[in-house]
Design a protein around this motif. Structure first.
Motif, PDB file in Angstrom:
ATOM      1  N   LYS A 213       0.722  -1.162  -0.132  1.00  0.00           N
ATOM      2  CA  LYS A 213      -0.054  -0.023  -0.052  1.00  0.00           C
ATOM      3  C   LYS A 213       0.702   1.086   0.121  1.00  0.00           C
ATOM      4  CE  LYS A 213      -3.645   2.394   2.729  1.00  0.00           C
ATOM      5  NZ  LYS A 213      -4.731   2.090   3.852  1.00  0.00           N
ATOM      6  N   TRP A 214       1.977   1.319   0.711  1.00  0.00           N
ATOM      7  CA  TRP A 214       2.817   2.527   0.827  1.00  0.00           C
ATOM      8  C   TRP A 214       3.479   2.594  -0.378  1.00  0.00           C
ATOM      9  CZ3 TRP A 214       8.227   2.735   0.017  1.00  0.00           C
ATOM     10  CH2 TRP A 214       8.602   4.056   0.651  1.00  0.00           C
ATOM     11  N   LYS A 217       0.813   4.043  -2.926  1.00  0.00           N
ATOM     12  CA  LYS A 217       0.635   5.403  -2.713  1.00  0.00           C
ATOM     13  C   LYS A 217       1.637   6.390  -3.096  1.00  0.00           C
ATOM     14  CE  LYS A 217       0.087   8.375   1.443  1.00  0.00           C
ATOM     15  NZ  LYS A 217       0.022   8.547   2.879  1.00  0.00           N
ATOM     16  N   GLU A 244      -1.494  -9.148  -2.061  1.00  0.00           N
ATOM     17  CA  GLU A 244      -2.072  -7.682  -2.285  1.00  0.00           C
ATOM     18  C   GLU A 244      -3.239  -7.715  -3.451  1.00  0.00           C
ATOM     19  OE1 GLU A 244       0.982  -4.420  -2.917  1.00  0.00           O
ATOM     20  OE2 GLU A 244       1.994  -6.085  -3.281  1.00  0.00           O
ATOM     21  N   PHE A 250      -8.955  -4.162  -2.736  1.00  0.00           N
ATOM     22  CA  PHE A 250      -7.742  -3.759  -3.571  1.00  0.00           C
ATOM     23  C   PHE A 250      -8.149  -2.822  -4.593  1.00  0.00           C
ATOM     24  CE2 PHE A 250      -4.937  -4.332  -7.082  1.00  0.00           C
ATOM     25  CZ  PHE A 250      -3.538  -3.847  -6.743  1.00  0.00           C
ATOM     26  N   LYS A 253      -8.754   0.541  -3.121  1.00  0.00           N
ATOM     27  CA  LYS A 253      -7.628   1.204  -3.026  1.00  0.00           C
ATOM     28  C   LYS A 253      -6.769   2.085  -4.025  1.00  0.00           C
ATOM     29  CE  LYS A 253      -4.856  -1.548  -0.575  1.00  0.00           C
ATOM     30  NZ  LYS A 253      -4.023  -2.624   0.033  1.00  0.00           N
TER      31      LYS A 253
END
Length: 403
Positions: A213-214, A217, A244, A250, A253
């Motif tokens: 996620k990091w 992003k 993931e 997902f 996101k």
């Protein structure tokens, strides 16, 4: 070679499977009914179990119930063999702890694909997942690596991680058209840790979810930064792990990061591997289709190493095929690699896919790719992976591959 236990009451089916696996050099043991199968599983502790679902006396459900209750067999990969096709039967088996199922009649390729996928996944987990009861069996370095990874993510808020970018260059024009994002970890305790070491550990501990996620992003933020600073539009690729990709929410996101940064979705590319897709083809296609409908690009990474997805390739909603570096290395002088690479390029173009050659390191390799109309390349011949600031410099100086 791995040891495989076949539990099958039909002699002809059992013998056919034994012959097939022995021809592939697997070590095999067989049981003609469920009770013998349970006994052999506990006494022999195989690397994988193939078990018929419907058998007299003790059926496949009874077998897996017994094995999942015994500490010595609880983690052994278990694949059901079944002539049934009802989803409720499959769901019941999976809920009881089965890892996969194969519907009879099955082909040699289907059986081997299922076996290899399960063995590969289990090997990764077995190597890196460390139950508290056996933590002392890990090497001191691996123990420290796990502790350090937890601390780097949970306490230090990803400060020890950095995203590098390796340019992807259009072979015809020589211009940088994209880049692959690659994660680096500089641990204060252990120094530079390569992804091949910490990514499997992150996957086995579940830390890959916050870590991925990091990365996603930050890559989306980087696309916005370079766009806002006037650098020409650039597609940035992010590698995904299977955990993931299959994580609930997902897609939401991805949409959130795109919206927050006001991005055009086609500047984000998600890279999947063949083995990820083949674990559950139908589910993977559904997720990929949703992402592609949003405008996000999809690439298959390391293509050519899995083989099994060739029959599915025309049905996969993808934009790009990346040829694995194994086939590119010395491709100009290796007749087999040359033939395979030419076939992959032609096949991809026939399916209207872009082709990226990975790991290009020599002029001869580039010459071969140019001759056979490969679209793009990445590799040390043009640039190693670079920190964002250094990559930005070569973008601003308009560094190009000679044409």
């Amino acid at each position: 070679m791995p040891k495989i236990l076949i539990i099958e009451d039909e002699e002809s089916v059992r013998e056919n499977i034994l012959d097939l696996l022995e021809a592939e050099n697997f070590e095999t043991i067989a049981a003609a009914n469920g009770r013998i199968g349970v006994h052999l599983a506990i006494s022999e502790v195989p690397d994988l179990i193939l078990c018929d679902m419907m058998m007299p006396q003790l059926d496949g459900y009874g077998v897996i119930t017994a094995l999942r209750q015994d500490p010595s067999t609880v983690t052994i990969p278990f694949i059901f063999l079944t002539a049934k096709s009802a989803k409720s039967d499959f769901r019941q088996g999976m809920n009881m702890g089965a890892d996969d199922y194969i519907t009879k009649p099955f082909t040699r390729a289907e059986l081997l694909s299922a076996i290899m996928n399960r063995l590969e996944k289990h090997a990764t987990l077995k190597r890196y997942l460390s139950p508290k009861a056996v933590i002392n069996n890990l090497s001191p370095k691996m123990q420290l690596l796990e502790i350090s990874l937890h601390r780097a993510i949970k306490q230090h808020n990803f400060e020890e991680f950095e995203i590098y970018y390796q340019p992807i260059v259009d072979i015809a024009s020589g211009k940088i058209v994209a880049a692959e994002s690659l994660l680096r970890w500089q641990s204060p305790e252990l120094g530079l840790i390569y992804p091949t070491e910490f990514i499997p550990l992150a996957e086995s501990t579940g830390l890959i979810v916050p870590l991925g996620k990091w990365v996603l992003k930050n890559v989306c933020q980087q696309i916005k930064i370079w766009r806002d600073s006037g650098i020409y539009p650039l597609t940035l690729a992010v590698n995904l792990s299977v955990i993931e990709f299959n994580q609930p929410g997902f897609i939401e996101k991805v949409v959130n990061f795109i919206d927050i940064n006001g991005l055009e979705p086609h500047y984000l590319k998600l890279e999947l591997t063949e083995s990820m897709i083949m674990q559950d083809v139908n589910s993977a296609i559904a997720t990929m289709s949703k992402l592609q409908s949003l405008g996000v690009k999809i690439a298959i990474d390391d293509f050519g190493t899995g083989y099994s997805s060739l029959i599915y390739l025309k049905n996969l909603p993808i934009n790009t095929l990346k040829i694995d570096r194994y086939f590119i290395h010395n491709v100009a002088n290796d007749p087999q690699k040359s033939a395979i690479t030419k076939a992959l390029i032609q096949m991809a173009h026939n399916l209207n896919l872009d082709v990226v050659a990975e790991g290009v390191e020599t002029e001869a390799e580039l010459g071969f790719l140019r001759q056979h109309k490969c679209d793009s390349m990445q590799g040390f011949l043009f640039s190693r992976p670079l920190p964002a600031a250094e990559f930005e410099k070569i973008l601003l100086t308009n560094k190009c591959l000679y044409v």
